[in-house]
Structure formats: C-alpha cells, structure tokens
Motif scaffolding. Sequence first.
Motif, PDB file in Angstrom:
ATOM      1  N   VAL A   1      10.725 -41.973 -31.510  1.00 40.29           N
ATOM      2  CA  VAL A   1      11.370 -41.759 -32.801  1.00 40.29           C
ATOM      3  C   VAL A   1      10.391 -41.999 -33.949  1.00 40.29           C
ATOM      4  O   VAL A   1      10.327 -41.216 -34.902  1.00 40.29           O
ATOM      5  N   ASN A   2       9.649 -43.111 -33.876  1.00 38.29           N
ATOM      6  CA  ASN A   2       8.595 -43.401 -34.848  1.00 38.29           C
ATOM      7  C   ASN A   2       9.086 -43.329 -36.289  1.00 38.29           C
ATOM      8  O   ASN A   2       8.456 -42.725 -37.157  1.00 38.29           O
ATOM      9  N   GLY A   3      10.239 -43.939 -36.550  1.00 32.46           N
ATOM     10  CA  GLY A   3      10.749 -44.019 -37.918  1.00 32.46           C
ATOM     11  C   GLY A   3      11.532 -42.810 -38.398  1.00 32.46           C
ATOM     12  O   GLY A   3      12.041 -42.815 -39.520  1.00 32.46           O
ATOM     13  N   ARG A   4      11.631 -41.775 -37.579  1.00 34.12           N
ATOM     14  CA  ARG A   4      12.365 -40.578 -38.004  1.00 34.12           C
ATOM     15  C   ARG A   4      13.865 -40.805 -37.933  1.00 34.12           C
ATOM     16  O   ARG A   4      14.351 -41.606 -37.151  1.00 34.12           O
ATOM     17  N   SER A   5      14.604 -40.067 -38.751  1.00 36.75           N
ATOM     18  CA  SER A   5      16.060 -40.205 -38.769  1.00 36.75           C
ATOM     19  C   SER A   5      16.673 -39.524 -37.553  1.00 36.75           C
ATOM     20  O   SER A   5      16.058 -38.654 -36.918  1.00 36.75           O
ATOM     21  N   ARG A   6      17.905 -39.899 -37.258  1.00 38.22           N
ATOM     22  CA  ARG A   6      18.610 -39.253 -36.151  1.00 38.22           C
ATOM     23  C   ARG A   6      18.864 -37.773 -36.455  1.00 38.22           C
ATOM     24  O   ARG A   6      18.889 -36.951 -35.551  1.00 38.22           O
ATOM     25  N   ALA A   7      19.048 -37.441 -37.706  1.00 39.73           N
ATOM     26  CA  ALA A   7      19.241 -36.037 -38.072  1.00 39.73           C
ATOM     27  C   ALA A   7      17.991 -35.222 -37.736  1.00 39.73           C
ATOM     28  O   ALA A   7      18.082 -34.085 -37.246  1.00 39.73           O
ATOM     29  N   THR A   8      16.826 -35.797 -37.977  1.00 39.36           N
ATOM     30  CA  THR A   8      15.568 -35.119 -37.641  1.00 39.36           C
ATOM     31  C   THR A   8      15.422 -34.969 -36.140  1.00 39.36           C
ATOM     32  O   THR A   8      14.962 -33.927 -35.650  1.00 39.36           O
ATOM     33  N   ILE A   9      15.818 -35.996 -35.398  1.00 38.97           N
ATOM     34  CA  ILE A   9      15.738 -35.925 -33.937  1.00 38.97           C
ATOM     35  C   ILE A   9      16.694 -34.860 -33.402  1.00 38.97           C
ATOM     36  O   ILE A   9      16.384 -34.161 -32.444  1.00 38.97           O
ATOM     37  N   ALA A  10      17.854 -34.720 -34.047  1.00 38.75           N
ATOM     38  CA  ALA A  10      18.791 -33.676 -33.627  1.00 38.75           C
ATOM     39  C   ALA A  10      18.143 -32.299 -33.749  1.00 38.75           C
ATOM     40  O   ALA A  10      18.281 -31.443 -32.868  1.00 38.75           O
ATOM     41  N   GLU A  11      17.413 -32.079 -34.839  1.00 39.11           N
ATOM     42  CA  GLU A  11      16.713 -30.798 -35.014  1.00 39.11           C
ATOM     43  C   GLU A  11      15.631 -30.610 -33.954  1.00 39.11           C
ATOM     44  O   GLU A  11      15.430 -29.499 -33.446  1.00 39.11           O
ATOM     45  N   GLU A  12      14.954 -31.697 -33.610  1.00 35.68           N
ATOM     46  CA  GLU A  12      13.945 -31.613 -32.547  1.00 35.68           C
ATOM     47  C   GLU A  12      14.597 -31.213 -31.226  1.00 35.68           C
ATOM     48  O   GLU A  12      14.060 -30.364 -30.494  1.00 35.68           O
ATOM     49  N   MET A  13      15.742 -31.801 -30.921  1.00 43.72           N
ATOM     50  CA  MET A  13      16.446 -31.468 -29.680  1.00 43.72           C
ATOM     51  C   MET A  13      16.902 -30.012 -29.681  1.00 43.72           C
ATOM     52  O   MET A  13      16.847 -29.329 -28.654  1.00 43.72           O
ATOM     53  N   GLU A  14      17.359 -29.538 -30.829  1.00 46.03           N
ATOM     54  CA  GLU A  14      17.770 -28.130 -30.928  1.00 46.03           C
ATOM     55  C   GLU A  14      16.589 -27.209 -30.647  1.00 46.03           C
ATOM     56  O   GLU A  14      16.735 -26.183 -29.968  1.00 46.03           O
ATOM     57  N   ASP A  15      15.414 -27.579 -31.136  1.00 40.51           N
ATOM     58  CA  ASP A  15      14.219 -26.779 -30.876  1.00 40.51           C
ATOM     59  C   ASP A  15      13.886 -26.767 -29.381  1.00 40.51           C
ATOM     60  O   ASP A  15      13.542 -25.724 -28.817  1.00 40.51           O
ATOM     61  N   VAL A  16      13.980 -27.929 -28.741  1.00 38.97           N
ATOM     62  CA  VAL A  16      13.690 -28.017 -27.308  1.00 38.97           C
ATOM     63  C   VAL A  16      14.670 -27.158 -26.512  1.00 38.97           C
ATOM     64  O   VAL A  16      14.290 -26.486 -25.543  1.00 38.97           O
ATOM     65  N   LEU A  17      15.922 -27.140 -26.951  1.00 39.83           N
ATOM     66  CA  LEU A  17      16.951 -26.368 -26.254  1.00 39.83           C
ATOM     67  C   LEU A  17      16.953 -24.891 -26.664  1.00 39.83           C
ATOM     68  O   LEU A  17      17.646 -24.080 -26.045  1.00 39.83           O
ATOM     69  N   GLY A  18      16.211 -24.579 -27.698  1.00 38.92           N
ATOM     70  CA  GLY A  18      16.138 -23.196 -28.142  1.00 38.92           C
ATOM     71  C   GLY A  18      17.401 -22.702 -28.803  1.00 38.92           C
ATOM     72  O   GLY A  18      17.799 -21.536 -28.622  1.00 38.92           O
TER      73      GLY A  18
END
Length: 206
Positions: free
Chosen positions: A138-155
């Motif tokens: 996570v390294n200080g990132r918000s959960r909203a940012t992580i959600a976007e990262e997960m969406e990218d991984v899932l395409g």
Amino acid sequence: MSSLPDLELVREGVSNSQSPLAQTLSILFEPSPILLVKLEPQLSTYLKSQSLSSPLSYSQLIDLALDEIKKWDISSQSEFISGHPRIGETKNLSNLSAAEQGATAVVNPTPPEVLARLKHLNACYEAEYPGLRYITFVNGRSRATIAEEMEDVLGIERSRSPDEPPLAEFTSKARGRGDEKWLSELRRAVEDVGKIAQSRLEKLQA
C-alpha cells in the motif's frame, strides 16, 4: 504498535510457536499457521547452522525468509500470502495491518462505497485467481487508489458499484495454477509481502 524481540534472542534459532523467531516473523509477515509450522522451523535450522558471531539484521532475516518461501511449492506459497488480510478488511486486523490500510484513519476515513467496491473486487480477483489473495504494498496510498489498481489488474473499468461486473464473469474465466498469469500474480504477491515486511521494519525501528 508491536515491538520486535531482541535480535540476539532471535539469532539463537530456538524453534517453537512462541519463540523470539516466531514472534518476529508474525510481526513482520502477519501470523499464520504455515509461518509457524514451516517457515519458522526452516529459518531456525538455518540460524542454528550459523556462527552467532556472523552478522544478522532484521532486514537480512526478511530476505532469508523470502528466499525460503520462494523455494516452496505453489500451494504453500499461496497459503502463506493468504495470511495477510484482504485489502479493505476492517475487522480482525493486526495493529500494523490496520495502520497500513488506513483503517484507523479518523480525519479521512474510507467511504463505505469504497469498502463495498473493494469487497467486490476481492471476490472477483479470487474468482479469477483461485487460491490467491490480492496483495499489494500500500505504501501510504488510499484504499480508493488501491481499488483502481485492482480494477486495472482485472482489466475492468473504473466504478464504485458493489456488484459490477458480475462475479460470474470472473468465475467463468478462472485460471488454473499452471497458468502463467496466475503464477505471475503469485510471485508478485510474495514480493509485495516482502516489501510490506521491510516497510514494517522501518517503522518499528524509527
């Protein structure tokens, strides 16, 4: 916040579920059954084979642990990373996990719709990658940012929907454990567990 056992005691390599080594690994990597029954004994054996005059730091211990984990079969590696909580979980978190995920934030708490989205994204990820759990540093990132990262991984497209795309869409394209993308995600997760452990160490030593 948790404190690490004395390094000299850790280096002695005493092996049991309450040993200084076991306590250290549980703090840095999150407690899990496989950590205690497999990783701790392996590292204990290694430490006992080394001269106590040999230098060893907590950071080196993390590297040694990752070296051992990467030698495991994929089922054991999968079980190990599942010791980490899912992104967005709010209950039964260790103090360190809660702080890393921002679960203790008072000024800017995670909006309920983001938590609902993360719950759905975790389910989608685990449907496409059976046996894996989405792990990220996570390294200080918000959960909203992580959600976007997960969406990218899932395409998938950006959204705050708690049920789109349908879970069945990911169940239908579930990847086997021999699939290269599945293996790539496993390797990435193990590496990120290591990054999380090193970050925890830095905070504990600060």
